[in-house]
Design an enzyme around this catalytic site. Structure first.
Site, PDB file in Angstrom:
ATOM      1  N   ASP A  58       0.863  -1.167   0.000  1.00  0.00           N
ATOM      2  CA  ASP A  58       0.000   0.000   0.000  1.00  0.00           C
ATOM      3  C   ASP A  58       0.907   1.228   0.000  1.00  0.00           C
ATOM      4  O   ASP A  58       2.111   1.123   0.269  1.00  0.00           O
ATOM      5  CB  ASP A  58      -0.899  -0.029   1.236  1.00  0.00           C
ATOM      6  CG  ASP A  58      -1.718   1.232   1.371  1.00  0.00           C
ATOM      7  OD1 ASP A  58      -2.407   1.592   0.403  1.00  0.00           O
ATOM      8  OD2 ASP A  58      -1.653   1.863   2.444  1.00  0.00           O
ATOM      9  N   ASP A  93       0.109   5.374   0.924  1.00  0.00           N
ATOM     10  CA  ASP A  93       0.011   6.301   2.055  1.00  0.00           C
ATOM     11  C   ASP A  93      -0.340   5.546   3.337  1.00  0.00           C
ATOM     12  O   ASP A  93      -1.322   4.817   3.386  1.00  0.00           O
ATOM     13  CB  ASP A  93      -1.049   7.370   1.778  1.00  0.00           C
ATOM     14  CG  ASP A  93      -0.783   8.659   2.542  1.00  0.00           C
ATOM     15  OD1 ASP A  93      -0.239   8.578   3.655  1.00  0.00           O
ATOM     16  OD2 ASP A  93      -1.103   9.737   2.023  1.00  0.00           O
ATOM     17  N   LYS A 111      -8.776  -2.175  -4.044  1.00  0.00           N
ATOM     18  CA  LYS A 111      -8.718  -3.088  -2.904  1.00  0.00           C
ATOM     19  C   LYS A 111      -9.979  -2.924  -2.056  1.00  0.00           C
ATOM     20  O   LYS A 111     -10.440  -1.798  -1.882  1.00  0.00           O
ATOM     21  CB  LYS A 111      -7.487  -2.758  -2.043  1.00  0.00           C
ATOM     22  CG  LYS A 111      -6.156  -2.952  -2.733  1.00  0.00           C
ATOM     23  CD  LYS A 111      -4.994  -2.419  -1.889  1.00  0.00           C
ATOM     24  CE  LYS A 111      -5.035  -0.914  -1.720  1.00  0.00           C
ATOM     25  NZ  LYS A 111      -3.862  -0.367  -0.993  1.00  0.00           N
ATOM     26  N   ASP A 160      -1.489  -0.850   5.946  1.00  0.00           N
ATOM     27  CA  ASP A 160      -1.869  -0.336   7.270  1.00  0.00           C
ATOM     28  C   ASP A 160      -3.350  -0.479   7.555  1.00  0.00           C
ATOM     29  O   ASP A 160      -3.762  -0.373   8.710  1.00  0.00           O
ATOM     30  CB  ASP A 160      -1.461   1.135   7.400  1.00  0.00           C
ATOM     31  CG  ASP A 160      -2.252   2.033   6.443  1.00  0.00           C
ATOM     32  OD1 ASP A 160      -2.137   1.818   5.213  1.00  0.00           O
ATOM     33  OD2 ASP A 160      -2.958   2.948   6.913  1.00  0.00           O
TER      34      ASP A 160
END
Length: 297
Positions: A23, A25, A220, A245
Site C-alpha cells: 500500500d 500512504d 482493494k 496499514d
C-alpha cells in the site's frame, strides 16, 4: 492487549517471497514523508531481484503522475510497477469495449479523466462543478437534462460530488447495459487535519439509489485487482505478500486473493483494531504478520 496481537515477521522470513505488494500512504509514506526504513527496505528487495509493486486505491492521478511523487520521495519503482484502480478499469474496458462505445460518466477528478481518456480514447464527462437547479423553482426536476450518453458510470474521489451528480448517475444506471464501476470504497481519505469522507461515501449513496444493481469494485479489496496481478503480472499467490496499514482494504485484499498479509503499524488501523478483528467474525481482516521496516538490518 498485546503490543503485537499477530506474529512479527522475522528478518529471515521477510525475504522468502518472490513478490511484494505495498500500500502507499500510511505504509510506505505518510503524506509527503517516507516511513522510516521504507526506502531502504524497498531498495534491498530490488537488489535481491524481488518483484515490487505499489498497490494504491488512489485513482486521482495517472500512474505517470503518481510515479513523479514516488520518485520524488526516493522509491526506486518504475511506472509499470504502480497499480491503481485506473489500471484495472483500463484493462477491463479494453477487454470489454462495449463499455466505452459512448462516453464515461465520471464522478471523479481531472487525474482520473486524464488517465482514462489517454488510455481508452473515450470522452469522460461529469467532473467539476455541476450546479443544482433551484429545487424550489417551477419545473424541477424536468429542468435536469442528461446532455450526453454514457456506456458506464465510474465513481472515484470527487470533491464536487453533489445531488445533481447522484441524479444523473442514477438515471444512466437505469439502463442495465450501462456499466457500474467503483474505483474504491475507502470510507475516509488520509489527512492529518480533518477527517475527509472518501469515495466509499459517494459509492454508498449511488449503491442505495440503484438497488438491486451491484457495482464492480476495481480497487482493494476487490477481486478484479487481484486477478489482474495474478494474470497479467504472473504473480504466484503462495510466494506473494501484501503489506498495508488498513485491515479493510490492504489486509482483506491480500486475504481474499490468497496472498500472505502483513500489517504495518504506521497508518490508519491500530493494535485495538487488530484485536477487534481477531475477536470478530470476518477473519479476512486479520493479518498473518506484523512488521516494521526499521527492524531490517
Amino acid at each position: 492487549m498485546s503490543e503485537h496481537p499477530v506474529p512479527v515477521l522475522s528478518q529471515e522470513d521477510v525475504f522468502n517471497y518472490d513478490a511484494y505488494l505495498f500500500d502507499a500512504d500510511g505504509t510506505l509514506w505518510t503524506h509527503d514523508e517516507p516511513i522510516p526504513g521504507a526506502i531502504k527496505f524497498v531498495q534491498e528487495l530490488i537488489s535481491r531481484n524481488k518483484k515490487v509493486f505499489i498497490i494504491t486505491n488512489n485513482s486521482s492521478r495517472s500512474t505517470r503522475r503518481y510515479l513523479q511523487k514516488v520518485t520524488r520521495l526516493g522509491f526506486p519503482v518504475e511506472e509499470k510497477n504502480i497499480i491503481s484502480p485506473n489500471t484495472i478499469i483500463i484493462d477491463f474496458c479494453k477487454r470489454n469495449p462495449h463499455f466505452i462505445r459512448k462516453g464515461i460518466y465520471l464522478i471523479g477528478n481531472i487525474g482520473s479523466k486524464e488517465a482514462l481518456e489517454e488510455a481508452l480514447d473515450v470522452e469522460c464527462f461529469g467532473i467539476g462543478h455541476d450546479p443544482m437547479p433551484d429545487a424550489a423553482g417551477e419545473g424541477f426536476p424536468s429542468t435536469i437534462t442528461l446532455e450526453k450518453e454514457a456506456s458506464c458510470v465510474v465513481v472515484g474521489d470527487d470533491p464536487h460530488f453533489s445531488y445533481l451528480k447522484l441524479i444523473k448517475a442514477t438515471n444512466f444506471l437505469a439502463d442495465p447495459n450501462c456499466g457500474f464501476f467503483i474505483a474504491n470504497e475507502d470510507a475516509t481519505l488520509p489527512n492529518d487535519t480533518y477527517i475527509l469522507p472518501g469515495t466509499g461515501c459517494f459509492a454508498a449513496a449511488l449503491r442505495t439509489a440503484v438497488l438491486p444493481r451491484e457495482p464492480v469494485l476495481f480497487g482493494k479489496p476487490g477481486e478484479p485487482m487481484g486477478r489482474y496481478l495474478k494474470n497479467n503480472l504472473e504473480l504466484n499467490p503462495e510466494k506473494t505478500i501484501m503489506f498495508g496499514d488498513r485491515l479493510d482494504t490492504d489486509i482483506k485484499f491480500g486475504s481474499v486473493n490468497g496472498f500472505d498479509t502483513c500489517w504495518v503499524r504506521t497508518g490508519t488501523h491500530s493494535v485495538n483494531d487488530v484485536n477487534r478483528a481477531i475477536d470478530g467474525d470476518d477473519k479476512s481482516l486479520v493479518p498473518m504478520f506484523t512488521f516494521s521496516f526499521t527492524d531490517v538490518q
